[in-house]
Motif scaffolding. Structure first.
Motif, PDB file in Angstrom:
ATOM      1  N   GLY A 263     -59.558  -4.730  47.360  1.00  0.00           N
ATOM      2  CA  GLY A 263     -58.718  -5.232  46.277  1.00  0.00           C
ATOM      3  C   GLY A 263     -59.448  -5.606  45.004  1.00  0.00           C
ATOM      4  N   ALA A 264     -60.716  -5.308  44.906  1.00  0.00           N
ATOM      5  CA  ALA A 264     -61.456  -5.639  43.687  1.00  0.00           C
ATOM      6  C   ALA A 264     -61.063  -4.706  42.547  1.00  0.00           C
ATOM      7  CB  ALA A 264     -62.955  -5.562  43.935  1.00  0.00           C
ATOM      8  N   LYS A 265     -61.027  -5.247  41.342  1.00  0.00           N
ATOM      9  CA  LYS A 265     -60.844  -4.447  40.135  1.00  0.00           C
ATOM     10  C   LYS A 265     -62.236  -4.097  39.605  1.00  0.00           C
ATOM     11  CE  LYS A 265     -59.250  -4.594  35.328  1.00  0.00           C
ATOM     12  NZ  LYS A 265     -58.672  -5.447  34.247  1.00  0.00           N
ATOM     13  N   ILE A 266     -62.522  -2.806  39.486  1.00  0.00           N
ATOM     14  CA  ILE A 266     -63.871  -2.372  39.131  1.00  0.00           C
ATOM     15  C   ILE A 266     -63.929  -1.895  37.686  1.00  0.00           C
ATOM     16  CG2 ILE A 266     -65.780  -0.839  39.721  1.00  0.00           C
ATOM     17  CD1 ILE A 266     -65.005  -2.816  41.924  1.00  0.00           C
ATOM     18  N   ILE A 267     -64.897  -2.453  36.953  1.00  0.00           N
ATOM     19  CA  ILE A 267     -65.241  -1.971  35.621  1.00  0.00           C
ATOM     20  C   ILE A 267     -66.671  -1.465  35.706  1.00  0.00           C
ATOM     21  CG2 ILE A 267     -65.493  -2.555  33.189  1.00  0.00           C
ATOM     22  CD1 ILE A 267     -63.597  -4.962  33.748  1.00  0.00           C
TER      23      ILE A 267
END
Length: 496
Positions: A263-267
């Motif tokens: 569920g991590a948002k990756i940049i």
């Protein structure tokens, strides 16, 4: 550094002779195959491994290494006496004496197994193209066991100095061995003598941390939220958070995929280059952005005064990108910018303050922390080829190429293949440097290692035939077929 005296120099080249005792530094894949091929050729081999196991970067242990300095942009000066600091526990001394490898629990090979294999052992029947680190580690350990390498390994032993004084015909190797005792531990110093030394210690020990303005301040204020990828072990701490990953290599892609699955948002912040070929393997919702030019802390925020940050609270600050974009709400930062190549045991052959352009004809490492200078075919130290390096080449099939290089080293050490005259090796190295572009990787064999193998085979087997010796078989048809497919995949995946 002395010159080699146990050789035969002719106008047509140098034949190494009278080499019997060989030191191998490192017991990862490069060290294991080097030792195995040298043992098969009849040499007396001693392998030095600072940890207690065979496997190198493929051996997983939950304990991560200590955080590197922020920034960390050039080869550091060794501090061998750090282990003798008063007040350290045995656990702390062992961590300093043998820092953990960068292996994370979910690590898999990124080169297909048919292309990434040693000539010494086939993968088990039915092995998939991509397997986890336990399978790879078992494979390396099987090679070591079958070929009796383990019997020649000095475990828990780090090499602190390798030198050959002027006029000496042998290399002096100084080591330190960590041993646990009922009352704590001991550190035993020892001096050894060898006819030749193989450096097979790998690339992945000293993290490269870029000097981005504000990054060191973020690390100082929020140490648990800013890590180098060497410290990454599992994705659990990153679940459902916004994660800024700086870098575009294998670890960056793996960490992005593992954390995104929770569920991590990756940049992902990265420099665009021809080596950025892993984009298609990123999670579908990843946001790819230019490099970060500056990190800023919001000094007025209450969170900026809180140590550590409360769970669920983002880092109070923002990252400014090179194109002017601003990113806020970052929970964690992973610096996946690779490693500094360093051989701290080689003394003055490492010159961390000298620019790579100013390297002389003896230095091995300069301030760039990447190029290993003055090597013939990425293996033999030109001033004294009884010092060899296995595993320097980059963007290669790793196990297969390093195994091949180890076979070549064994042939040369045995006197079955003749090195070109030193002047020829120097000129070839000079011309290679002249073709080098700053944005390139000097040791890269990106999609061209098959040509390298054929070129080296022509040289080695030409000499072997003249000497009445068995030729090196090189890499087999199965490897060449697999590598052809792999090259096409690389070319098709190259993109923005």
């Amino acid at each position: 550094m002395g010159s080699l005296s146990n050789d035969s120099k002719t106008e047509n080249g140098t034949i190494l002779g009278n080499i019997k005792d060989v030191a191998v530094i490192g017991a990862g894949i490069s060290g294991v195959v080097s030792a195995a091929h040298l043992l098969r050729a009849g040499f007396n081999v001693t392998v030095f491994e600072r940890t207690g196991v065979v496997g190198g970067v493929w051996d997983y242990e939950p304990q991560p290494d200590r955080a590197p300095p922020f920034p960390n942009v050039r080869p550091p000066s060794p501090n061998w006496s750090e282990v003798e600091k008063e007040g350290l526990s045995s656990d702390e001394v062992e961590l300093i004496h043998a820092p953990p490898n960068p292996c994370y629990a979910g690590l898999k090979n990124n080169i297909p197994t048919p292309v990434m294999r040693s000539s010494l052992l086939r993968w088990p029947e039915g092995s998939e193209d991509f397997v986890d680190q336990k399978v790879v580690n078992t494979y390396i350990n099987d090679i070591a066991r079958i070929h009796k390498v383990n019997d020649h390994v000095q475990f828990h032993t780090r090499v602190e100095n390798v030198s050959k004084p002027e006029g000496d015909s042998k290399w002096t190797v100084k080591t330190s061995t960590f041993t646990r005792t009922d009352s704590g531990h001991t550190l035993t110093k020892k001096t050894w003598k060898f006819d030749a030394v193989v450096v097979a210690s790998g690339h992945y020990h000293t993290p490269f941390v870029p000097d981005i303005p504000g990054l060191a301040t973020w690390k100082q204020h929020f140490p648990d939220r800013i890590i180098h990828s060497k410290q990454y072990r599992t994705p659990a701490p990153f679940a459902n958070q916004t994660v800024l990953i700086i870098g575009a290599g294998v670890s960056a892609v793996d960490i992005a995929n593992e954390t995104a699955a929770l569920g991590a948002k990756i940049i992902q912040s990265r420099r665009v280059s021809k080596y950025d070929v892993l984009g298609p393997r990123l999670p579908k919702d990843v946001v790819r952005v230019p490099l970060v030019s500056k990190f800023i802390i919001d000094e007025d925020s209450e969170d900026a005064k809180t140590q550590p940050l409360k769970p669920g609270h983002a880092i109070p600050g923002k990252a400014i990108l090179e194109d002017g974009q601003v990113i806020e709400g970052i929970d964690r930062v992973v610096i996946a910018t690779g490693y500094i190549t360093t051989y701290p045991f080689l003394g003055d052959l490492e010159q961390p303050l000298v620019p790579w352009q100013d390297a002389d004809d003896k230095v091995l490492i300069t301030s760039d922390g990447y190029i290993t200078h003055n090597l013939h075919k990425d293996v033999f130290y030109i001033p004294d080829p009884s010092l060899a390096f296995i595993g320097v080449s980059h963007y290669v099939s790793t196990f297969s190429l390093f195994d091949f290089q180890a076979q070549v080293a064994a042939k040369v050490f045995a006197g079955h293949a003749k090195l070109p005259p030193q002047s020829v090796m120097k000129q070839e190295h000079k011309e290679r440097k002249a073709r080098f572009q700053p944005d390139d990787k000097f040791h890269s064999m990106f999609a061209v290692e098959d040509a390298y193998v054929e070129e080296v085979l022509d040289w080695v087997n030409g000499d072997a035939a003249k000497a009445g010796q068995e030729p090196l078989p090189g890499l087999d048809e199965e490897w060449h077929a697999g590598y052809k497919v792999f090259k096409e995949r690389l070319k098709s995946s190259r993109g923005p």
